[in-house]
Design an enzyme around this catalytic site. Structure first.
Site, PDB file in Angstrom:
ATOM      1  N   CYS A   2       0.583  -1.026   0.385  1.00 25.91           N
ATOM      2  CA  CYS A   2       0.115  -0.055  -0.336  1.00 25.91           C
ATOM      3  C   CYS A   2       0.796   1.309  -0.033  1.00 25.91           C
ATOM      4  O   CYS A   2       2.013   1.100   0.852  1.00 25.91           O
ATOM      5  CB  CYS A   2      -0.562  -0.167   1.410  1.00 25.91           C
ATOM      6  SG  CYS A   2      -2.327  -1.503   1.177  1.00 25.91           S
ATOM      7  N   ARG A  27       4.109  -0.642  -5.220  1.00 20.17           N
ATOM      8  CA  ARG A  27       3.707  -0.787  -3.309  1.00 20.17           C
ATOM      9  C   ARG A  27       2.530  -1.598  -3.209  1.00 20.17           C
ATOM     10  O   ARG A  27       2.195  -2.113  -2.517  1.00 20.17           O
ATOM     11  CB  ARG A  27       4.095   0.180  -2.278  1.00 20.17           C
ATOM     12  CG  ARG A  27       5.039   1.000  -2.137  1.00 20.17           C
ATOM     13  CD  ARG A  27       4.524   1.837  -1.201  1.00 20.17           C
ATOM     14  NE  ARG A  27       4.788   1.930  -0.230  1.00 20.17           N
ATOM     15  CZ  ARG A  27       5.614   1.649   1.084  1.00 20.17           C
ATOM     16  NH1 ARG A  27       6.852   2.144   0.659  1.00 20.17           N
ATOM     17  NH2 ARG A  27       5.557   1.869   2.070  1.00 20.17           N
ATOM     18  N   TRP A  74      -2.268  -3.073  -2.118  1.00 18.59           N
ATOM     19  CA  TRP A  74      -2.233  -3.793  -1.740  1.00 18.59           C
ATOM     20  C   TRP A  74      -3.116  -4.940  -0.786  1.00 18.59           C
ATOM     21  O   TRP A  74      -2.722  -4.608   0.814  1.00 18.59           O
ATOM     22  CB  TRP A  74      -0.733  -4.536  -1.611  1.00 18.59           C
ATOM     23  CG  TRP A  74      -0.504  -5.850  -1.791  1.00 18.59           C
ATOM     24  CD1 TRP A  74       0.134  -6.757  -2.501  1.00 18.59           C
ATOM     25  CD2 TRP A  74       0.192  -7.141  -0.385  1.00 18.59           C
ATOM     26  NE1 TRP A  74       0.423  -8.069  -3.391  1.00 18.59           N
ATOM     27  CE2 TRP A  74       0.645  -7.971  -1.442  1.00 18.59           C
ATOM     28  CE3 TRP A  74      -0.349  -6.732   0.794  1.00 18.59           C
ATOM     29  CZ2 TRP A  74       0.683  -9.099  -0.505  1.00 18.59           C
ATOM     30  CZ3 TRP A  74       0.137  -8.557   1.276  1.00 18.59           C
ATOM     31  CH2 TRP A  74      -0.014  -9.136   0.760  1.00 18.59           C
ATOM     32  N   ASN A 100      -1.577   2.633   5.327  1.00 18.21           N
ATOM     33  CA  ASN A 100      -0.710   1.354   5.397  1.00 18.21           C
ATOM     34  C   ASN A 100      -0.817   0.460   6.244  1.00 18.21           C
ATOM     35  O   ASN A 100      -0.022   1.562   7.248  1.00 18.21           O
ATOM     36  CB  ASN A 100       0.205   2.076   4.526  1.00 18.21           C
ATOM     37  CG  ASN A 100       1.589   1.540   4.215  1.00 18.21           C
ATOM     38  OD1 ASN A 100       1.265   0.276   4.174  1.00 18.21           O
ATOM     39  ND2 ASN A 100       2.898   1.215   4.451  1.00 18.21           N
ATOM     40  N   GLY A 101      -0.872   0.105   6.677  1.00 17.91           N
ATOM     41  CA  GLY A 101      -0.538  -1.140   7.371  1.00 17.91           C
ATOM     42  C   GLY A 101      -1.578  -2.224   8.376  1.00 17.91           C
ATOM     43  O   GLY A 101      -2.164  -2.284   6.858  1.00 17.91           O
ATOM     44  N   GLU A 484      18.949 -17.352  -6.462  1.00 18.29           N
ATOM     45  CA  GLU A 484      17.541 -15.877  -6.504  1.00 18.29           C
ATOM     46  C   GLU A 484      17.823 -15.688  -7.630  1.00 18.29           C
ATOM     47  O   GLU A 484      16.106 -15.165  -8.448  1.00 18.29           O
ATOM     48  CB  GLU A 484      19.160 -14.758  -6.519  1.00 18.29           C
ATOM     49  CG  GLU A 484      18.272 -13.376  -6.309  1.00 18.29           C
ATOM     50  CD  GLU A 484      17.825 -13.073  -6.513  1.00 18.29           C
ATOM     51  OE1 GLU A 484      16.842 -13.463  -5.312  1.00 18.29           O
ATOM     52  OE2 GLU A 484      16.765 -11.617  -7.020  1.00 18.29           O
ATOM     53  N   LYS A 488      14.019 -15.202  -8.582  1.00 18.13           N
ATOM     54  CA  LYS A 488      13.441 -14.100 -10.153  1.00 18.13           C
ATOM     55  C   LYS A 488      12.500 -14.325 -11.235  1.00 18.13           C
ATOM     56  O   LYS A 488      11.823 -14.138 -11.437  1.00 18.13           O
ATOM     57  CB  LYS A 488      14.728 -13.232 -10.349  1.00 18.13           C
ATOM     58  CG  LYS A 488      15.912 -12.747 -10.325  1.00 18.13           C
ATOM     59  CD  LYS A 488      15.293 -11.391 -10.001  1.00 18.13           C
ATOM     60  CE  LYS A 488      14.036 -11.013  -8.155  1.00 18.13           C
ATOM     61  NZ  LYS A 488      15.073 -10.725  -7.469  1.00 18.13           N
ATOM     62  N   GLU A 491       9.166 -15.232  -9.169  1.00 17.07           N
ATOM     63  CA  GLU A 491       8.189 -13.756  -9.038  1.00 17.07           C
ATOM     64  C   GLU A 491       7.814 -13.295 -10.581  1.00 17.07           C
ATOM     65  O   GLU A 491       6.248 -12.618 -10.664  1.00 17.07           O
ATOM     66  CB  GLU A 491       9.503 -13.189  -8.046  1.00 17.07           C
ATOM     67  CG  GLU A 491      10.036 -12.465  -8.924  1.00 17.07           C
ATOM     68  CD  GLU A 491      10.949 -11.341  -7.846  1.00 17.07           C
ATOM     69  OE1 GLU A 491       9.836 -11.065  -6.564  1.00 17.07           O
ATOM     70  OE2 GLU A 491      11.737 -11.225  -7.192  1.00 17.07           O
ATOM     71  N   HIS A 507      19.404 -35.970  -3.145  1.00 19.71           N
ATOM     72  CA  HIS A 507      18.894 -36.480  -2.392  1.00 19.71           C
ATOM     73  C   HIS A 507      16.963 -35.715  -2.797  1.00 19.71           C
ATOM     74  O   HIS A 507      16.977 -35.947  -1.505  1.00 19.71           O
ATOM     75  CB  HIS A 507      19.802 -35.550  -1.264  1.00 19.71           C
ATOM     76  CG  HIS A 507      20.622 -35.756  -1.185  1.00 19.71           C
ATOM     77  ND1 HIS A 507      21.090 -36.479  -0.201  1.00 19.71           N
ATOM     78  CD2 HIS A 507      21.737 -34.861  -1.353  1.00 19.71           C
ATOM     79  CE1 HIS A 507      22.701 -36.516  -0.047  1.00 19.71           C
ATOM     80  NE2 HIS A 507      23.218 -36.421  -0.945  1.00 19.71           N
ATOM     81  N   LYS A 608       6.001  -4.148  -3.574  1.00 19.58           N
ATOM     82  CA  LYS A 608       7.781  -4.073  -3.585  1.00 19.58           C
ATOM     83  C   LYS A 608       8.212  -4.117  -1.968  1.00 19.58           C
ATOM     84  O   LYS A 608       9.646  -4.599  -1.527  1.00 19.58           O
ATOM     85  CB  LYS A 608       8.243  -2.395  -4.397  1.00 19.58           C
ATOM     86  CG  LYS A 608       9.201  -2.300  -3.915  1.00 19.58           C
ATOM     87  CD  LYS A 608      10.237  -2.722  -5.043  1.00 19.58           C
ATOM     88  CE  LYS A 608      11.559  -2.549  -4.904  1.00 19.58           C
ATOM     89  NZ  LYS A 608      12.537  -3.879  -5.357  1.00 19.58           N
TER      90      LYS A 608
END
Ligand code: F6R
Length: 613
Positions: A2, A27, A74, A100-101, A484, A488, A491, A507, A608
């Site tokens: 948000c 965001r 969000w 936001n929160g 990583e 990438k 996402e 394994h 983000k």
């Protein structure tokens, strides 16, 4: 998670709010809304979906006014829908709130308010805030400020708020506890935003509110108080960020721009931290060489991509400093009751400096008496303000939701820190340090080399993007690179991808390998046996007919017959090869996502800055 904005002044508020929200859309993009005072009263417009949908609505139903607040969401509590979009109102429609929160005790607050007759229309936690203020006003609060203080004392959790009150059309209010919020101070006008890039084209003079503070913003100025109404004096900080740095600069996406910025970002870091006589400079750092001499344990805490940077940092620090280093995810560390003594240095890695779990971990460690060092990209962020020492990654605003330049800057930060600490402890000699720094200085050019080969990487991505899944394998310094690269890919392209330590493949994950599975193998040359072990692992994949995509050192012919495709990267020192190899993986993911037609800068369900747990 948000974004919120607010404006008061002599200009039309809505275009400024929309411009600010455009810079905050990374965001969250589930819905957007604004509230403003026009001549007739408090007007709210909100829309599910992207900000552009709200823009269209405002074209048909314009809102005029010189005071307003805005939100891009969000979703946490309640699905993305018009009803759950912000701003939220009280029963009378006089109080509008953007948030936001998360208000953690909203259920009990809502039940108590409903028992008093308040009508709720959304499933959000936020809606309790306007109702709490309304309740405090009807319970006899002497002023709106007092009602706001009463309401916020009842709310538990995290918030950055923008609040309009119909009876005071010359002002708006902002409050903060645990979520980021910056006040922009202009001439005859004031702004709020969740971060600086949203307002930097309007003003560079800002106030960073502290937790538990309320700001009253009028065209004439900003007054800050605590929750008891006592005035708090704040210094106005002039930020150096340029407005152009939040633009795409001709690139088709922010992510592609940020991938290309990496050589410059890393060179700037090297220029700042390496002296002409090749020693590491730590201007204003806050932790002395004597401190590092005595240090015997480090705990690195971070989330997501920054966690992968932490894994790399552990390997490098252990190697060059011989300190015992552990890593943990913020969300695990804070709940696992770790055995940490006050002599442990906590290193927090975070692009935004606002990640809730990372911040909570740092606060916890501080309460145990530990020193904290943050590796962070955002000056003025909460993490920076709570840490004892900060290494700024100086990568500039990262707008693409998938982290790229912030990651390589975090790796570079670990490189410089490890050399500095290794020298301070006498674990490496001056000569070793100079060689290491020279090898580090070769990295920006090596990344340029990979960027110049992007067309061949695109061709590989075009060929392999189709399947449901892919596997990424790496060892030692490049095990975090494999994680990583897989992150990438998943996402932004939404293809399932798994990163694995290549030696672990036998394994379990080897069962996945068949002739359809792309397996990205990071097998750049190393000085030790890791390279040979990696070749053996690649052969194991070949024996099961996996489609091998090798990341190999230029001139290495070992994979010519093994791999279906090869991305060649220039030779670099093993320890620093992740900074180069990951760029090839960023591009691979980027072009796979492009081929799959996703929204690369705003992948679904992500935001983000993860300011909630
Ligand atoms: C992935 C990504 C996230 C962040 C994570 C931590 O591309 O960007 O995994 O790395 O949310 O964020 P920061 O670094 O802001 O603490």
């Amino acid at each position: 998670m948000c974004g919120i904005v607010g404006y008061v002044g002599s200009r039309e508020a809505v275009p400024l709010l929309m411009a600010g929200l455009t810079n905050l859309e990374y965001r969250g993009y589930d819905s957007a809304g604004i509230a403003a005072f026009d001549g007739t009263g408090l007007i709210v417009q909100k829309c599910v979906g992207r900000l552009s949908a709200l823009g269209e609505r405002l074209k048909n139903e314009p809102v005029e006014g010189r005071v307003g607040i805005g939100h891009t969401r969000w979703a946490t509590h309640g699905e993305p829908s018009e009803i759950n979009s912000h701003p939220h109102l009280d029963c009378t429609g006089r109080i509008a709130v953007v948030h936001n929160g998360i208000i953690e005790n909203y259920q009990e607050l809502r039940a108590a308010l409903e028992a008093k007759g308040h009508q709720f229309i959304s499933q959000t936690d936020t809606e309790v805030i306007p109702h709490l203020i309304e309740a405090a006003l009807s319970d006899g609060a002497k002023s709106f400020e007092e009602a706001l203080q009463t309401a916020l004392k009842l709310a538990r959790g995290a918030y950055a708020l923008g609040i309009l009150f119909k009876d005071q059309p010359d002002r708006f209010y902002a409050a903060r506890h645990g979520s980021p919020l910056v006040v922009g101070v202009g001439k005859g006008e004031q702004f709020i935003a969740s971060d600086v890039p949203a307002i930097v084209s309007q003003t560079r003079d800002v106030i960073y509110l502290n937790d538990g503070e309320i700001a009253t913003l009028t065209p004439d100025g900003v007054r800050v108080t605590n929750l008891d109404g006592q005035e708090v004096k704040h210094e106005i900080v002039t930020v150096t960020l340029r407005a152009e740095s939040v633009e795409r600069a001709g690139f088709e996406t922010f992510m592609l721009k940020e991938i290309h910025e990496q050589p410059r970002v890393l060179r700037n870091l090297l220029d700042k931290h390496v002296s002409p006589d090749s020693s590491v400079l730590m201007p204003g750092f806050g932790l002395s060489p004597q401190y590092f001499k005595k240090l015997n344990r480090v705990m690195i805490v971070s989330c997501g991509t920054a966690y992968h940077a932490g894994m790399y940092g552990k390997l490098l620090l252990e190697n060059l400093t011989r300190i015992a280093v552990e890593t943990d995810l913020g969300s695990e560390f804070r709940y696992r009751d770790p055995k940490i003594d006050p002599g442990t240095l906590i290193v927090a890695v975070s692009q935004s400096g606002e990640t809730a779990d990372t911040l909570a971990s740092v606060r916890m460690a501080k309460s145990w008496g530990c020193k904290t060092l943050s590796i962070c990209n955002v000056p003025g962020s909460t993490l920076v303000r709570v840490s004892d020492a900060v290494f700024f990654t100086d990568a500039g605003p990262e707008i693409g939701v998938a982290s790229t330049k912030a990651y390589t800057a975090q790796l570079m930060a670990f490189g410089l820190l490890a050399i500095h600490i290794g020298l301070s402890r006498g674990e490496i000699s001056e000569k070793d340090a100079q060689t290491l720094l020279r090898d580090l200085q070769a990295i920006p050019d090596a990344i340029h080399y990979v960027l110049r080969r992007k067309d061949s990487i695109r061709a590989i991505a075009d060929k392999h993007h189709d399947g449901p899944s892919s596997l990424y394998l790496g060892r030692r310094f490049n095990y975090p690179t494999a994680l990583e690269g897989a992150l990438k890919n998943k996402e932004i392209s939404y293809q399932h991808a798994e990163g694995y330590a290549a030696g672990e493949m036998k394994h379990g994950p080897i069962a996945l390998i068949n002739e359809y599975l792309p397996v990205v193998c990071i097998c750049t040359k190393t000085r030790d046996e890791v390279y040979e072990k990696m070749i053996s692992n690649v052969k194991e994949v070949e024996a099961r007919h996996g489609k091998i995509i090798a990341i190999a050192t230029d001139g290495d012919t070992a994979f010519d017959r093994l791999a279906e495709d090869i991305v060649f990267v220039p030779p670099t020192r093993d320890e620093f090869s992740p900074l180069v190899n990951v760029v090839a993986l960023q591009l691979l993911a980027y072009y796979a996502a492009q081929a799959r037609g996703t929204d690369i800068d705003k992948p679904r369900n992500l935001a983000k800055s993860v300011t909630v747990e």
